[in-house]
Design a protein around this motif. Structure first.
Motif, mmCIF file in Angstrom:
data_model
loop_
_atom_site.group_PDB
_atom_site.id
_atom_site.type_symbol
_atom_site.label_atom_id
_atom_site.label_comp_id
_atom_site.label_asym_id
_atom_site.label_seq_id
_atom_site.Cartn_x
_atom_site.Cartn_y
_atom_site.Cartn_z
ATOM 1 N N ASP A 178 0.978 -1.376 0.080
ATOM 2 C CA ASP A 178 -0.008 -0.101 -0.069
ATOM 3 C C ASP A 178 1.014 1.196 -0.125
ATOM 4 O O ASP A 178 0.605 2.262 -0.661
ATOM 5 C CB ASP A 178 -0.902 0.058 1.254
ATOM 6 C CG ASP A 178 -1.893 1.240 1.193
ATOM 7 O OD1 ASP A 178 -2.872 1.162 0.018
ATOM 8 O OD2 ASP A 178 -2.039 1.950 1.953
ATOM 9 N N GLY A 179 2.050 1.309 0.887
ATOM 10 C CA GLY A 179 2.754 2.293 0.678
ATOM 11 C C GLY A 179 3.422 2.744 -0.766
ATOM 12 O O GLY A 179 3.475 3.984 -1.234
ATOM 13 N N ALA A 180 3.836 1.586 -1.380
ATOM 14 C CA ALA A 180 4.267 1.738 -2.874
ATOM 15 C C ALA A 180 3.250 2.327 -3.659
ATOM 16 O O ALA A 180 3.610 3.107 -4.498
ATOM 17 C CB ALA A 180 5.009 0.546 -3.280
ATOM 18 N N ARG A 181 1.941 1.824 -3.433
ATOM 19 C CA ARG A 181 0.884 2.206 -4.255
ATOM 20 C C ARG A 181 0.704 3.905 -4.145
ATOM 21 O O ARG A 181 0.479 4.640 -4.939
ATOM 22 C CB ARG A 181 -0.406 1.528 -3.864
ATOM 23 C CG ARG A 181 -0.536 0.332 -4.473
ATOM 24 C CD ARG A 181 -1.830 -0.571 -4.241
ATOM 25 N NE ARG A 181 -2.526 -0.554 -2.905
ATOM 26 C CZ ARG A 181 -2.557 -1.949 -2.570
ATOM 27 N NH1 ARG A 181 -2.307 -2.960 -3.306
ATOM 28 N NH2 ARG A 181 -2.862 -1.876 -1.320
ATOM 29 N N ASP A 182 0.745 4.309 -2.742
ATOM 30 C CA ASP A 182 0.649 5.771 -2.492
ATOM 31 C C ASP A 182 1.685 6.399 -3.170
ATOM 32 O O ASP A 182 1.585 7.647 -3.818
ATOM 33 C CB ASP A 182 0.797 5.991 -1.133
ATOM 34 C CG ASP A 182 -0.416 5.673 -0.269
ATOM 35 O OD1 ASP A 182 -1.581 5.310 -1.012
ATOM 36 O OD2 ASP A 182 -0.515 5.305 1.013
ATOM 37 N N MET A 183 3.255 6.091 -3.180
ATOM 38 C CA MET A 183 4.010 6.769 -3.891
ATOM 39 C C MET A 183 3.961 6.911 -5.313
ATOM 40 O O MET A 183 4.142 7.928 -5.752
ATOM 41 C CB MET A 183 5.561 6.077 -3.498
ATOM 42 C CG MET A 183 6.688 6.668 -4.038
ATOM 43 S SD MET A 183 6.766 8.552 -3.386
ATOM 44 C CE MET A 183 7.382 8.363 -2.101
ATOM 45 N N LEU A 211 7.604 -3.664 -5.236
ATOM 46 C CA LEU A 211 7.447 -3.793 -6.506
ATOM 47 C C LEU A 211 5.942 -4.261 -6.998
ATOM 48 O O LEU A 211 5.565 -3.581 -8.015
ATOM 49 C CB LEU A 211 8.421 -5.129 -6.974
ATOM 50 C CG LEU A 211 8.223 -5.133 -8.523
ATOM 51 C CD1 LEU A 211 8.872 -4.013 -9.401
ATOM 52 C CD2 LEU A 211 9.314 -6.364 -9.016
ATOM 53 N N ALA A 212 5.183 -5.122 -6.389
ATOM 54 C CA ALA A 212 3.801 -5.316 -6.750
ATOM 55 C C ALA A 212 2.995 -4.214 -6.663
ATOM 56 O O ALA A 212 2.074 -4.031 -7.470
ATOM 57 C CB ALA A 212 3.314 -6.632 -5.482
ATOM 58 N N GLY A 213 3.068 -3.414 -5.574
ATOM 59 C CA GLY A 213 2.506 -2.065 -5.427
ATOM 60 C C GLY A 213 2.598 -1.168 -6.552
ATOM 61 O O GLY A 213 1.859 -0.477 -7.268
ATOM 62 N N TYR A 214 3.997 -0.997 -7.102
ATOM 63 C CA TYR A 214 4.428 -0.027 -8.164
ATOM 64 C C TYR A 214 3.461 -0.735 -9.505
ATOM 65 O O TYR A 214 3.061 -0.115 -10.247
ATOM 66 C CB TYR A 214 5.785 -0.202 -8.225
ATOM 67 C CG TYR A 214 6.295 0.152 -9.783
ATOM 68 C CD1 TYR A 214 6.595 1.604 -10.092
ATOM 69 C CD2 TYR A 214 6.916 -0.842 -10.777
ATOM 70 C CE1 TYR A 214 7.271 1.705 -11.430
ATOM 71 C CE2 TYR A 214 7.236 -0.527 -12.023
ATOM 72 C CZ TYR A 214 7.443 0.952 -12.161
ATOM 73 O OH TYR A 214 8.078 1.333 -13.574
ATOM 74 N N ARG A 215 3.572 -2.007 -9.866
ATOM 75 C CA ARG A 215 3.075 -2.551 -10.986
ATOM 76 C C ARG A 215 1.365 -2.382 -11.084
ATOM 77 O O ARG A 215 0.895 -2.322 -12.019
ATOM 78 C CB ARG A 215 3.308 -4.271 -11.181
ATOM 79 C CG ARG A 215 4.854 -4.535 -11.222
ATOM 80 C CD ARG A 215 5.034 -5.906 -11.612
ATOM 81 N NE ARG A 215 4.485 -6.162 -12.897
ATOM 82 C CZ ARG A 215 4.806 -7.364 -13.550
ATOM 83 N NH1 ARG A 215 5.784 -8.286 -13.135
ATOM 84 N NH2 ARG A 215 4.366 -7.508 -14.489
ATOM 85 N N GLU A 216 0.810 -2.603 -9.791
ATOM 86 C CA GLU A 216 -0.457 -2.408 -9.529
ATOM 87 C C GLU A 216 -0.875 -1.079 -10.013
ATOM 88 O O GLU A 216 -1.968 -0.749 -10.734
ATOM 89 C CB GLU A 216 -1.065 -2.765 -8.139
ATOM 90 C CG GLU A 216 -1.225 -4.075 -7.953
ATOM 91 C CD GLU A 216 -1.485 -4.501 -6.337
ATOM 92 O OE1 GLU A 216 -1.793 -3.442 -5.801
ATOM 93 O OE2 GLU A 216 -1.325 -5.506 -5.964
ATOM 94 N N VAL A 217 -0.322 0.078 -9.522
ATOM 95 C CA VAL A 217 -0.693 1.323 -9.850
ATOM 96 C C VAL A 217 -0.447 1.643 -11.280
ATOM 97 O O VAL A 217 -1.289 2.345 -12.119
ATOM 98 C CB VAL A 217 0.084 2.426 -9.204
ATOM 99 C CG1 VAL A 217 -0.213 3.919 -9.532
ATOM 100 C CG2 VAL A 217 -0.409 2.135 -7.425
#
Length: 343
Positions: A178-183, A211-217
């Motif tokens: 979730d933190g990665a998604r926010d960024m 990395l998963a959060g980056y890819r999702e966004v």
């Protein structure tokens, strides 16, 4: 109260002295020292006051012979020694766990086990009963130490969700994905579209989840995933520098980078500066952790704040509960986007 030997040397107060001072039995004092079970509030208050007046200190060796416990906890870091001194997150976590355990009068032993020989020695030491439980930091997949300790029945709490050892290990983690998604959402909101990423080690939970959060966004924004924009690091500044050089070579029109740790982001900033790229005008940079490295960066880093104080206190709480006989537990804590001058 002063007690002296015939030679004039001060004699340490004993549990009998505390009992006499408090006006209770030795058994009552013993129960207070071992958790206060079956002791009235007034008796507990009298014993604690007597302990303060006499200056009594628990004889841990004697108590361990009775209880079968060491009354100490291990802080086990499975990284090279130099990483402990380079990465500020480890020191913040160690300090927080030490402070949380101090309120329970439990000392913390620092253990470093990077090589196979070191892991073997540390495992023998732990399973011999020299500590009551272990706070495991920076566990990599394929590292057998967590599995060995679990199979030996050693109470264990990992920082981050362990990879590949099932659901029987307690852990406390920030919500890395979730933190990665926010960024990444933040970087895209600035109009950036060529967003590179320097990942953490992909054999660690933080590396995988960020990395998963980056890819999702990117998928949500209908931006194609481009392997050229992805390089892996190991959370060190040097790997951030190497990652930035690789990204600039592969994608010269790069306009943003999400870096999976603040220390790596410092390396990214240095390479961008040497390449004549302005931050944030030409390339926006976001980190992860909100460690001291984020504020010390030039410019100060926009980053994802991990709640280190809560992570530390929850790791200690879960471990002490497990030592006391409770089942394993998992705790995931929210992160927070902190905006500074790098974006």
């Amino acid at each position: 109260m002063t007690m002296s030997t015939p030679g004039g040397r001060r004699k340490p107060p004993t549990i009998h002295d505390v009992a006499r001072e408090a006006g209770v039995s030795r058994g009552t004092v013993s129960r207070v020292l071992n958790g206060g079970h079956y002791v009235s509030p007034s008796a507990q208050e009298a014993v604690n006051a007597a302990i303060r007046r006499t200056g009594y200190v628990v004889n841990r060796h004697a108590r361990s012979l009775i209880t079968g416990r060491s009354d100490s906890v291990g802080f086990l870091l499975t990284e090279p020694q130099e990483r402990f001194f380079e990465d500020p997150n480890f020191n913040v976590l160690l300090r927080g766990c030490t402070q949380a355990l101090a309120t329970h009068d439990v000392p913390l032993l620092l253990m470093l086990a990077a090589t196979e020989d070191e892991r073997r020695r540390i495992t023998r030491y732990i399973t011999a009963g020299h500590v009551d439980g272990v706070l495991l930091v920076s566990s990599h997949s394929g590292d057998p130490i967590a599995q060995e300790l679990r199979e030996a029945g050693v109470p264990l709490v990992a920082c981050g969700k362990p990879i590949g050892i099932g659901s029987k290990v307690s852990y406390v983690a920030a919500d890395d994905r979730d933190g990665a998604r926010d960024m990444v959402r933040h970087l895209l909101s600035l109009g950036r579209r060529r967003v590179g990423v320097v990942t953490g080690p992909l054999d660690t939970p933080g590396g995988v989840e960020r990395l998963a959060g980056y890819r999702e966004v990117l998928a949500q924004a209908d931006i194609a995933y481009d392997e050229r924009l992805v390089v892996s690091g190991d959370y060190s500044r040097a790997s951030g520098e190497a990652g930035a050089r690789a990204l600039l070579e592969r994608v010269p029109d790069l306009d943003a980078v999400f870096v999976a740790s603040d220390l790596m982001a410092q390396g990214v900033l240095a390479v961008l500066r040497d390449a004549g790229r302005r931050v944030p005008e030409d390339v926006a940079v976001g980190g992860f952790d909100d460690s001291p490295a984020a504020v010390a960066s030039n410019p100060p880093l926009t980053t994802i704040r991990q709640p280190w104080d809560r992570i530390s206190s929850e790791m200690v709480r879960v471990l002490l509960a497990q030592i006391g006989g409770e089942d394993p537990a998992a705790v995931i804590l929210p992160t927070e986007l902190v905006k500074r001058d790098s974006t």
